[in-house]
Design a protein around this motif. Structure first.
Motif, PDB file in Angstrom:
ATOM      1  N   TYR A   1     -62.368 -27.271  33.567  1.00 37.37           N
ATOM      2  CA  TYR A   1     -61.125 -27.934  33.958  1.00 37.37           C
ATOM      3  C   TYR A   1     -60.039 -26.903  34.230  1.00 37.37           C
ATOM      4  O   TYR A   1     -59.902 -25.942  33.488  1.00 37.37           O
ATOM      5  N   ASN A   2     -59.285 -27.161  35.245  1.00 35.51           N
ATOM      6  CA  ASN A   2     -58.121 -26.329  35.489  1.00 35.51           C
ATOM      7  C   ASN A   2     -56.879 -27.191  35.276  1.00 35.51           C
ATOM      8  O   ASN A   2     -56.459 -27.936  36.152  1.00 35.51           O
TER       9      ASN A   2
ATOM     10  N   THR B   1     -54.085 -27.357  19.375  1.00 29.99           N
ATOM     11  CA  THR B   1     -53.199 -27.442  20.530  1.00 29.99           C
ATOM     12  C   THR B   1     -53.519 -28.706  21.317  1.00 29.99           C
ATOM     13  O   THR B   1     -54.514 -29.370  21.064  1.00 29.99           O
TER      14      THR B   1
ATOM     15  N   ASN C   1     -68.574 -29.389  22.172  1.00 31.55           N
ATOM     16  CA  ASN C   1     -67.944 -29.345  20.848  1.00 31.55           C
ATOM     17  C   ASN C   1     -67.700 -30.752  20.318  1.00 31.55           C
ATOM     18  O   ASN C   1     -67.906 -31.031  19.133  1.00 31.55           O
TER      19      ASN C   1
ATOM     20  N   MET D   1     -48.929 -19.174  30.416  1.00 35.26           N
ATOM     21  CA  MET D   1     -49.510 -18.138  29.570  1.00 35.26           C
ATOM     22  C   MET D   1     -51.008 -18.368  29.447  1.00 35.26           C
ATOM     23  O   MET D   1     -51.517 -19.431  29.729  1.00 35.26           O
TER      24      MET D   1
ATOM     25  N   CYS E   1     -64.545 -20.536  21.085  1.00 37.04           N
ATOM     26  CA  CYS E   1     -63.746 -21.043  22.207  1.00 37.04           C
ATOM     27  C   CYS E   1     -64.114 -22.497  22.490  1.00 37.04           C
ATOM     28  O   CYS E   1     -65.261 -22.798  22.815  1.00 37.04           O
ATOM     29  N   PRO E   2     -63.128 -23.415  22.383  1.00 39.19           N
ATOM     30  CA  PRO E   2     -63.467 -24.824  22.594  1.00 39.19           C
ATOM     31  C   PRO E   2     -63.662 -25.184  24.048  1.00 39.19           C
ATOM     32  O   PRO E   2     -64.164 -26.262  24.346  1.00 39.19           O
ATOM     33  N   VAL E   3     -63.246 -24.344  24.962  1.00 42.98           N
ATOM     34  CA  VAL E   3     -63.367 -24.699  26.380  1.00 42.98           C
ATOM     35  C   VAL E   3     -64.270 -23.739  27.152  1.00 42.98           C
ATOM     36  O   VAL E   3     -64.328 -23.785  28.381  1.00 42.98           O
TER      37      VAL E   3
ATOM     38  N   CYS F   1     -64.193 -20.540  27.988  1.00 44.07           N
ATOM     39  CA  CYS F   1     -63.509 -19.871  29.101  1.00 44.07           C
ATOM     40  C   CYS F   1     -63.728 -18.357  29.105  1.00 44.07           C
ATOM     41  O   CYS F   1     -63.000 -17.624  29.761  1.00 44.07           O
TER      42      CYS F   1
ATOM     43  N   ASP G   1     -56.968 -19.951  33.880  1.00 48.55           N
ATOM     44  CA  ASP G   1     -56.722 -21.365  34.185  1.00 48.55           C
ATOM     45  C   ASP G   1     -57.476 -22.289  33.237  1.00 48.55           C
ATOM     46  O   ASP G   1     -57.126 -23.450  33.095  1.00 48.55           O
ATOM     47  N   GLU G   2     -58.521 -21.772  32.633  1.00 51.59           N
ATOM     48  CA  GLU G   2     -59.313 -22.623  31.740  1.00 51.59           C
ATOM     49  C   GLU G   2     -58.880 -22.501  30.286  1.00 51.59           C
ATOM     50  O   GLU G   2     -59.081 -23.411  29.482  1.00 51.59           O
ATOM     51  N   CYS G   3     -58.292 -21.366  29.935  1.00 55.66           N
ATOM     52  CA  CYS G   3     -57.817 -21.147  28.557  1.00 55.66           C
ATOM     53  C   CYS G   3     -56.751 -22.188  28.226  1.00 55.66           C
ATOM     54  O   CYS G   3     -55.877 -22.469  29.039  1.00 55.66           O
ATOM     55  N   ILE G   4     -56.860 -22.774  27.024  1.00 58.52           N
ATOM     56  CA  ILE G   4     -55.881 -23.799  26.628  1.00 58.52           C
ATOM     57  C   ILE G   4     -54.932 -23.286  25.545  1.00 58.52           C
ATOM     58  O   ILE G   4     -54.256 -24.065  24.880  1.00 58.52           O
ATOM     59  N   ASP G   5     -54.914 -21.976  25.334  1.00 51.30           N
ATOM     60  CA  ASP G   5     -53.949 -21.382  24.400  1.00 51.30           C
ATOM     61  C   ASP G   5     -54.127 -21.860  22.968  1.00 51.30           C
ATOM     62  O   ASP G   5     -53.148 -22.086  22.268  1.00 51.30           O
ATOM     63  N   CYS G   6     -55.353 -22.041  22.529  1.00 48.61           N
ATOM     64  CA  CYS G   6     -55.549 -22.534  21.158  1.00 48.61           C
ATOM     65  C   CYS G   6     -55.512 -21.402  20.146  1.00 48.61           C
ATOM     66  O   CYS G   6     -55.371 -21.641  18.958  1.00 48.61           O
TER      67      CYS G   6
END
Lengths: 475, 107
Positions: free
Chosen positions: A29-30, A139, A219, B1, B21-23, B25, B38-43
Motif C-alpha cells: 500500500y502506498n 501507530t 500479521n 517522514m 516490520c508490520p508492513v 517495507c 511510501d510503504e513505511c508507516i512510521d511505527c
C-alpha cells in the motif's frame, strides 16, 4: 501439531494455522503519508498538501517547537493523502487532523483517568470486563489530534501499579495466548468464574493500538489464528482505516478474511470502525452539500463504499461504529443525525458515542457531558428507532457508564436538583459484571467534563461511581 | 517522514528488522537493506531491534547520513522485498561501526 509456546516464548503456529497462513497474501500500500510538521514548515510537502496549513498557522506552531507546549510532542502530526483530500472541503476534518496551538493551551487533566494500567496483567493487554484489549500497533495511518492513546502513539512513559515507569509495550502473540489459556483454565477449574476476580472466561479480544489495519495481512492472520486456537470466539478489530485509507480493504484483505472463515468457521469478527463525521465517507460538492443517491440515501466516497459493501457481504462479521463527540468536529446534532442514518443504511451499527476523557492536553477537544448528551439526543430526534441504537458512554474507572438522561426539571423535595439532574447508568463494571444496570443520579453541572465535576452534587449513588476508589478497587 | 536505513547496515545486514516490520517495507541488496518510504508507516518497531543501530526516523537522521534518505527511496524500487530473517553477513561484527562504509555499498 497443536500450537505451542516454546521455552524462549516464541509462539509456534499449529499445522492448521500454518495451512491458513500459507494462503495469505499481503498487499502493498502506498498511503502517501506526511508525518511531522517539518515538511509543511520547510515546504517539502507535496504541492497541493502545502495548503493544509496557512503561513500564520505554521508560524504559531513553529514558535511552540521544543517548549512544553510543543504540539508534536503531545501527538506526532500524520495525515494520509486520502484524508487530506477529504479534509480540504471540511472544516471539521481539518480540526481532526491539523495540529493547533490550542491543543496545549490548557494542559490540566490526568495522564490516565481510566486507570488502565491497573488492568494490565501482561504487557500490551488490558483485561477489563469479559474483554481483553491488546495493543498490536503503535501507530495509525493518520493521527487524530484528540487521540487519547497518545502515550502509546507518542511513545510516552507511563507509570505501572508497581511504581515502575516505562513506555507502553505492544502485545506479543506468545504471551497473550499464554495468558488467555491460563486465565480460562483457572476459570474452568473454578466452575465458570475466576477465583480471584470473578470474571468469566475470556471469549473476546479487541485488537487495538494504534490501528491493527496498519499491519500486513500476514500479521493480522497470525494474530487471528492464534487467538482462535486459544479459544477466543469473537475478535474485534478497532480501526479508523475506513476513514484514513479505505484502499487498505483490498482484494488481498478480503481473500484473507475468506480463508480465515474457512479455517475457523466458529470465530466471529467484529469490525469496530471509527467515523466521527459523515464528511469522512460522503461525497461533497464544492458548496459543501452531500449528493443525493438516486437509489436512496446519500452518495459515498467510492473507495469507502466499496470496503463497506465487501465487509457487509460477509455475514459472519459485524460492523459497529463508535466515536467520541469532539468540540469543533462533530458536536452538531445535524452532523450526527446524517452519520447515524447513513451508517445504519449501510450495515454499520451505531454502537457508542463517547464523552472525551479528562486527559492531559484534551481541554481543546472536550465537550461537557451534559452538552454531549443534548447533542446526541437532539440528533436522534427524527431518526428511525433502528438508527438510534447508539448510547452516550463515559468510561469511569469502575466501568463503562451510560449518560442515560439529563433533565432541567427539579425532583420535588430533593435538594441539589433545583437546576435539574443527570442519570448515569453503569453498563459494565471494569472487573466483572455484578453491578450492571445500577444507577447514579447527580445534580446538574453544565460545565462538567468528567465525573469529578459532580463530586459535590451526588444525590443517589447505587452504582458506587463516587465512593472511595481505594475501598472499591476491583469490586 | 519515513524511517531510513543508514550507513552502518552496509556489510552487516542483520535482518532482525524485517521480522518486526508490520508492513514488509524492507528491501534487500547484496550487502544492505533499505526501507521503502511510501510503504513505511512510521511505527518505529525496527529501530530498537537493529543490533547495529542503523535505522533512524527520517526526522532524526544525522547530517552525515542525509544521503541515505534518497538512497533508500531509490534502491527500494529496484531491490527485492525481504520478509524473512536470515543470518547476518559473515563479518558483520567486524564491520559494525567501521567508518566510511558507504563506498562499499553494492547495488
Amino acid at each position: 501439531m497443536a500450537a505451542v509456546i516454546t521455552s524462549a516464548g516464541r509462539y509456534q503456529h499449529s499445522a492448521r494455522a500454518q495451512a491458513f497462513l500459507d494462503q495469505v497474501e499481503s498487499g502493498k500500500y502506498n498511503r502517501q503519508i506526511i508525518t511531522g510538521l517539518g515538511k509543511f514548515l520547510d515546504g517539502s510537502a507535496p504541492n497541493e498538501m502545502r495548503t493544509l496549513y496557512s503561513a500564520a498557522e505554521l508560524k504559531s506552531l513553529a514558535q511552540l517547537k521544543g517548549s512544553v507546549r510543543d504540539v508534536e510532542k503531545r501527538m506526532p502530526v500524520k495525515v494520509t493523502q486520502h484524508y487530506f483530500e477529504l479534509a480540504r472541503n471540511s472544516p471539521s476534518l481539518q480540526t481532526l487532523i491539523k495540529a493547533s496551538p490550542k491543543e496545549t493551551e490548557d494542559l490540566s487533566g490526568a495522564p490516565d483517568p481510566g486507570k488502565q494500567m491497573d488492568y494490565s496483567p501482561v504487557e500490551g493487554l488490558i483485561h477489563k470486563y469479559e474483554l481483553g484489549l491488546i495493543y498490536v500497533a503503535s501507530t495509525c495511518s493518520a493521527h487524530c489530534r484528540f487521540c487519547y492513546r497518545e502515550e502509546l502513539i507518542a511513545g510516552k512513559e507511563v507509570e505501572r501499579p508497581d511504581g515502575t515507569v516505562a513506555p507502553k509495550g505492544l502485545a506479543e502473540i506468545g504471551s497473550i495466548v499464554a495468558y488467555i489459556q491460563q486465565h480460562n483454565s483457572e476459570v474452568a477449574r473454578n466452575g465458570g468464574r475466576h477465583p480471584q476476580t470473578g470474571r468469566e472466561r475470556l471469549r473476546e479480544i479487541l485488537m487495538s493500538g494504534g490501528d491493527p489495519m496498519v499491519l500486513a495481512n500476514k500479521n493480522l492472520a497470525a494474530w487471528w489464528s492464534a487467538l482462535a486456537e486459544a479459544g477466543i470466539e469473537n475478535i474485534r478489530v478497532g480501526t479508523k482505516e475506513l476513514a484514513f485509507f479505505p484502499e487498505r480493504f483490498d482484494r488481498t484483505f478480503f481473500a484473507m478474511l475468506d480463508h480465515f472463515h474457512q479455517a475457523y468457521p466458529g470465530v466471529r469478527l467484529r469490525m469496530m470502525v471509527h467515523f466521527n463525521h459523515p464528511d469522512e465517507f460522503l461525497k461533497k460538492d464544492v458548496s459543501g452539500q452531500y449528493y443525493d443517491d438516486p437509489e436512496g440515501g446519500l452518495q459515498w466516497v467510492a473507495a469507502t463504499k466499496r470496503a463497506i459493501v465487501e465487509l457487509g457481504k460477509r455475514e459472519w462479521l459485524t460492523i459497529d461504529n463508535q466515536a467520541p463527540i469532539i468540540n469543533g468536529i462533530n458536536n452538531d446534532p445535524d452532523v450526527l443525525r446524517i452519520m447515524q442514518r447513513e451508517l445504519r443504511r449501510n450495515r454499520v451499527e451505531n454502537h457508542y458515542f463517547f464523552c472525551g476523557r479528562d486527559i492531559i492536553g484534551h481541554k481543546a477537544f472536550n465537550v461537557p457531558i451534559e452538552e454531549a448528551w443534548r447533542i446526541l439526543n437532539q440528533s436522534q430526534k427524527g431518526l428511525s428507532g433502528v438508527e438510534t441504537h447508539a448510547r452516550l458512554s463515559i468510561t469511569h474507572y469502575k466501568g463503562k457508564t451510560e449518560v442515560a438522561a439529563v433533565t432541567n426539571q427539579p425532583l420535588p423535595g430533593v435538594p441539589g436538583t433545583e437546576r435539574g439532574f443527570v442519570v448515569l447508568k453503569l453498563l459494565r463494571s471494569a472487573a466483572d459484571a455484578p453491578h450492571r444496570g445500577k444507577v447514579t443520579i447527580v445534580g446538574r453541572n453544565p460545565e462538567a467534563i468528567w465525573f469529578s465535576g459532580y463530586d459535590d452534587r451526588v444525590i443517589y449513588d447505587e452504582a458506587g461511581l463516587f465512593t472511595d476508589v481505594s475501598q472499591e478497587c476491583g469490586a | 517522514m519515513t524511517f531510513v536505513v543508514g550507513e552502518n547496515c552496509i556489510k552487516c545486514k542483520h535482518t532482525d528488522c524485517v521480522e518486526v516490520c508490520p508492513v514488509n517495507c524492507f528491501y534487500e541488496g547484496p550487502n544492505m537493506l533499505v526501507i521503502h518510504p511510501d510503504e513505511c508507516i512510521d511505527c518505529a518497531l525496527c529501530v530498537p531491534v537493529c543490533p547495529v543501530k542503523a535505522i533512524y526516523a527520517g526526522s532524526d537522521l544525522p547530517m552525515d547520513q542525509a544521503m541515505f534518505l534518497d538512497l533508500n527511496a531509490q534502491l527500494a524500487t529496484t531491490w527485492p522485498s525481504i520478509t524473512v530473517r536470515k543470518p547476518a553477513l559473515p563479518d558483520a561484527d567486524r564491520w559494525n561501526g567501521e567508518p566510511g562504509k558507504r563506498v562499499l555499498l553494492e547495488r
